[in-house]
Write an enzyme that holds these catalytic residues in place. Structure first.
Site, PDB file in Angstrom:
ATOM      1  N   CYS A  86      -7.886   2.525  -2.761  1.00 29.56           N
ATOM      2  CA  CYS A  86      -8.593   1.376  -2.280  1.00 29.56           C
ATOM      3  C   CYS A  86     -10.149   1.953  -1.486  1.00 29.56           C
ATOM      4  O   CYS A  86     -10.860   2.417  -2.200  1.00 29.56           O
ATOM      5  CB  CYS A  86      -7.966   0.708  -1.364  1.00 29.56           C
ATOM      6  SG  CYS A  86      -8.574  -1.137  -1.151  1.00 29.56           S
ATOM      7  N   HIS A 203      -2.568  -0.711  -4.216  1.00 27.26           N
ATOM      8  CA  HIS A 203      -2.184   0.069  -3.349  1.00 27.26           C
ATOM      9  C   HIS A 203      -0.702   0.713  -3.404  1.00 27.26           C
ATOM     10  O   HIS A 203       0.132  -0.139  -3.416  1.00 27.26           O
ATOM     11  CB  HIS A 203      -2.056  -0.492  -1.935  1.00 27.26           C
ATOM     12  CG  HIS A 203      -3.317  -0.825  -1.627  1.00 27.26           C
ATOM     13  ND1 HIS A 203      -3.802   0.177  -0.285  1.00 27.26           N
ATOM     14  CD2 HIS A 203      -4.398  -1.671  -1.556  1.00 27.26           C
ATOM     15  CE1 HIS A 203      -4.955  -0.319   0.233  1.00 27.26           C
ATOM     16  NE2 HIS A 203      -5.343  -1.607  -0.720  1.00 27.26           N
ATOM     17  N   GLU A 205       0.933   2.866  -1.929  1.00 25.85           N
ATOM     18  CA  GLU A 205       1.940   2.908  -0.952  1.00 25.85           C
ATOM     19  C   GLU A 205       2.626   1.565  -0.249  1.00 25.85           C
ATOM     20  O   GLU A 205       3.362   1.706   0.573  1.00 25.85           O
ATOM     21  CB  GLU A 205       0.941   3.744   0.274  1.00 25.85           C
ATOM     22  CG  GLU A 205       0.220   2.688   1.026  1.00 25.85           C
ATOM     23  CD  GLU A 205      -1.044   2.493   0.134  1.00 25.85           C
ATOM     24  OE1 GLU A 205      -1.204   2.860  -0.887  1.00 25.85           O
ATOM     25  OE2 GLU A 205      -2.052   1.751   0.798  1.00 25.85           O
TER      26      GLU A 205
END
Lengths: 237, 83
Positions: A86, A203, A205
């Protein structure tokens, strides 16, 4: 394998990355402060999402000149694995480590939702645990994720296998409706020519455990670990 | 500080690069009845005030600053002017 997560003023996914690596990948991980010009020894460096330096001027434009980025650019140029997620992707674009630039989303809205990605190249250090053409479910959260580059660059990226993820339907079809932000060629993630620097808007994560809605994102980290364990991607910092 | 020590930098998106803000503003203008506006392009303006004893050509210096930081050469171009 030791991972490093850079914290810029305004980063807000640094802890998400830290936790995904520590608790889910079960690997040692340390934060790297943006003022550190000497980053020590790491096997992989993550640039997290957020709003580094308030996104002033352009997303990632100020972070690119922070002391830590000089070290990260040097590390990447020597073949070290770098993952920009990002805002981290935006920093990599501004740094020139990856080609292209980000425009405002075509809707002008900040978009935060789960989307589907098709893996376009699974022979990279970041995707070796993903099947070729596999569809993964990972969230996006951005206002400036409309990837742009010259036509010639896009052709070259595609021909070189540098397009890693494209936005797609749940069934893996690339359609305009499945492109959330207007990115050229539905591009969601790319790597550099050498294949050691990955930038992606979604994302991984935030999709590292089923409790959060998906654990597909863990595959990106697991791939990195597998590449490091195979020894091909280890570089001294 | 004299006027000549200021430089104004205009940063525009390159021709052909989509300007989603411009497109949205054009739609708003249409809604307001301004259907004679063909296109809206947004841009940024930065005014740099230099120390009076700055050496060299301020135009060149401002251009260098635009290239290094203010503009992203992939999507943007710039012009600089005195004052």
């Amino acid at each position: 394998m030791k991972f490093g997560v850079v914290t810029f003023p305004g980063s807000n996914c640094d802890y998400d990355n830290y936790m995904a690596i520590k608790e889910r990948l079960l690997q040692p991980v340390e934060f790297i402060w943006h003022k550190d010009a000497d980053i020590g020894t790491f096997d992989c460096i993550c640039l997290p999402g957020g709003f580094s330096y308030g996104d002033y001027l352009r997303s990632g434009a100020i972070a690119r000149f922070s002391p830590v980025m000089r070290a990260v650019i040097d590390y990447a140029n020597r073949g070290g694995l770098v993952i920009g997620i990002c805002n981290g992707f935006q920093v990599l674009l501004e740094s020139g480590l990856l080609p292209g630039a980000m425009l405002r989303n075509r809707s002008l809205r900040f978009i935060c939702k789960y989307i589907y990605l098709r893996c376009e190249n699974n022979s990279t250090p970041f995707t070796n645990q993903i099947e070729a053409g596999e569809v993964v479910k990972i969230p996006i959260a951005h206002a400036d994720g409309n990837y742009y580059s010259y036509n010639g660059d896009i052709k070259e990226l595609t021909a070189n296998g540098q397009v890693i993820f494209r936005y797609c339907t749940p069934a893996g079809k690339i359609t305009d409706a499945a492109n959330p932000n207007g990115s050229t060629a539905s591009i969601a993630g790319i790597c550099n020519r050498k294949g050691n620097v990955l930038g992606m808007m979604p994302h991984p994560e935030r999709a590292a455990e089923t409790l959060l809605g998906s654990e597909d994102g863990l595959k990106v980290f697991a791939s990195t670990l597998a590449a490091l364990k195979s020894g091909v991607a280890r570089v001294a910092t | 500080m004299s006027q000549s020590r200021k430089m104004t930098c205009h940063i525009h998106l390159k021709k052909g690069v989509l300007d989603p803000q411009g497109v949205t503003i054009k739609q708003a203008l249409e809604n307001l009845g301004y259907d004679d506006v063909l296109e809206v392009r947004s841009s940024k303006v930065f005014t740099l005030t230099f120390r009076e004893d700055t050496d060299g050509d301020l135009t060149l210096r401002a251009q260098e600053i635009c290239r290094k930081l203010l503009a992203n050469p992939v999507i943007e171009q710039f012009t600089v002017e005195e004052g």
